[in-house]
Design an enzyme around this catalytic site. Structure first.
Site, PDB file in Angstrom:
ATOM      1  N   HIS A   1       0.811  -1.222   0.000  1.00 48.29           N
ATOM      2  CA  HIS A   1       0.000   0.000   0.000  1.00 48.29           C
ATOM      3  C   HIS A   1       0.843   1.269   0.000  1.00 48.29           C
ATOM      4  CE1 HIS A   1       0.449  -0.243   4.509  1.00 48.29           C
ATOM      5  NE2 HIS A   1       0.508   1.064   4.377  1.00 48.29           N
TER       6      HIS A   1
ATOM      7  N   ASP B   1       0.187  -7.571   1.396  1.00 45.98           N
ATOM      8  CA  ASP B   1       0.680  -6.209   1.658  1.00 45.98           C
ATOM      9  C   ASP B   1       2.206  -6.161   1.633  1.00 45.98           C
ATOM     10  OD1 ASP B   1       0.360  -3.514   1.978  1.00 45.98           O
ATOM     11  OD2 ASP B   1       0.220  -3.590   4.156  1.00 45.98           O
TER      12      ASP B   1
ATOM     13  N   SER C   1       4.764   2.419   7.932  1.00 43.20           N
ATOM     14  CA  SER C   1       4.424   1.245   7.135  1.00 43.20           C
ATOM     15  C   SER C   1       5.576   0.829   6.232  1.00 43.20           C
ATOM     16  CB  SER C   1       3.190   1.531   6.274  1.00 43.20           C
ATOM     17  OG  SER C   1       2.029   1.595   7.048  1.00 43.20           O
TER      18      SER C   1
ATOM     19  N   GLY D   1       3.225   6.276   8.038  1.00 48.13           N
ATOM     20  CA  GLY D   1       4.583   6.518   7.534  1.00 48.13           C
ATOM     21  C   GLY D   1       5.564   5.463   7.990  1.00 48.13           C
TER      22      GLY D   1
END
Length: 363
Positions: free
Chosen positions: A101, A131, A216, A214
């Protein structure tokens, strides 16, 4: 008479002194000649736990220069930022792990290293359900490669820390937050869009280390500076605090290897449109409170070939209870195209089970 009393006191004192000395000698002999027995007795009655507070600066230094800020551009403009980390070298290439993402909505990706060098990165591959995304750059550009650990060897309560670029990558890049491993194998429902309906379930690590927007794609590392997970999301609620989640590194590496090899990750499908039964109970006559309501069945699909019909309520895949569409997909996607699975469902009041041969969706 006085002499008699004094004599008795003297004898009593001598007896007490002798008794004391004999007791002391006996204890000395017990400790000297039977120390194991004494220690075993202590061990059985008292469990000593030593807690020490020490810094993790050495562990942070071990992974710090492997962490990068990931910048996604769209139409030449900065669209979003996240975090990633260099996890391997192969030939003249270095490979970076991040979240799908973080990069999925852009047409160009750049990574920034701790020396502020910015380079364009190639997206090798990505998968929205896992993901996970894999990037590569020239190995001449990297500073360090992260050490990979094992989440399976980690224990609840272990010290962990995250490194990333929370909120504003230009101001807070390479921020370090520390916490503990709060849980393992947490089943967390995820929405792949901005919808409030969950599309998927992920089995993740839980930590109370602060993880913000952020972070992530950045590493969750143990106290040895080894990466055990990839920070992926934060449970956001006004009533919940200190619950962050990370994809176990073993799962991430498995997908990364498949993406690097050029494999297109295909997941099986049933060929039905469906709803969470709990969401439409007002429109369905049933005594059930959870399950998946089959709305439509695609002609010629695996579900159609197995005999599923509109109005059926799926309650199990194999031996696993199904409470929602997200959990149905989680169980379904554990399997590969070509596998056969047993699906149990209610048709009216009758519980039925069929075997479905899984296929891939038509291109």
């Amino acid at each position: 008479m006085q002499e008699y009393i004094s004599s008795n006191k003297f004898r009593s004192g001598i007896i007490l002194l002798v008794a004391f000395l004999l007791g002391a000698l006996g204890m000395f002999a017990l400790v000297k000649y039977y120390p194991v027995a004494v220690m075993n007795n202590v061990t059985k009655t008292v469990k000593d736990v030593t807690v020490t507070e020490s810094g993790i600066a050495d562990a942070v230094e071990k992974v710090y220069d492997a962490v990068v800020t990931v910048e996604t551009y769209k139409g030449g403009k900065l669209y979003g930022t996240g975090t990633g980390f260099v996890y391997k070298e192969n030939g003249n290439k270095a490979f970076i792990l991040t979240n799908n993402h973080v990069v999925e909505s852009g047409d160009e990706v750049r990574v920034v290293f701790t020396n502020q060098k910015s380079v364009k990165a190639e997206v090798v591959g990505s998968d929205k359900y896992a993901d996970i995304a894999v990037l590569n750059v020239s190995n001449k550009d990297i500073i360090s490669v992260a050490s990979i650990g094992k989440s399976t060897s980690s224990r609840i309560g272990d010290t962990v820390f995250a490194v990333g670029a929370p909120i504003d990558s230009s101001a807070y890049s390479w921020s370090v937050t520390r916490g503990i491993l709060s849980g393992k194998d947490r089943m967390v429902e995820v929405s792949l869009t901005n919808s409030t309906v969950s599309d998927w379930v992920m089995s993740v690590l839980q930590t109370d280390a602060a993880i913000n927007s952020g972070n992530s794609g950045g590493p969750l590392a143990n106290s040895n500076g080894e990466v055990i997970g990839i920070n992926s999301m934060k449970l956001a609620s006004s009533s919940i605090e200190g619950m962050g989640f990370a994809i176990p590194i073993e799962d991430a590496i498995d997908y990364a290897n498949r993406l690097e090899s050029g494999e297109k990750i295909e997941r099986p499908y049933l060929g039905v449109s469906m709803y969470n039964l709990a969401d439409i109970l007002m429109q369905v006559r049933t005594n059930l409170t959870s399950g998946v309501y089959v709305d439509k069945v695609e002609k010629g699909s695996p579900a159609d070939n197995a005999g599923l019909q509109s109005g059926d309520i799926i309650v199990k895949v194999g031996d696993n209870d199904i409470s929602s569409v997200a959990f149905l997909k989680y169980q379904l996607y554990k399997h590969n195209v070509g596998d056969k699975i047993n699906v149990s469902f209610y048709r009216g009041d009758d519980l039925k089970t069929v075997t479905i041969s899984l296929d891939k969706a038509a291109s």
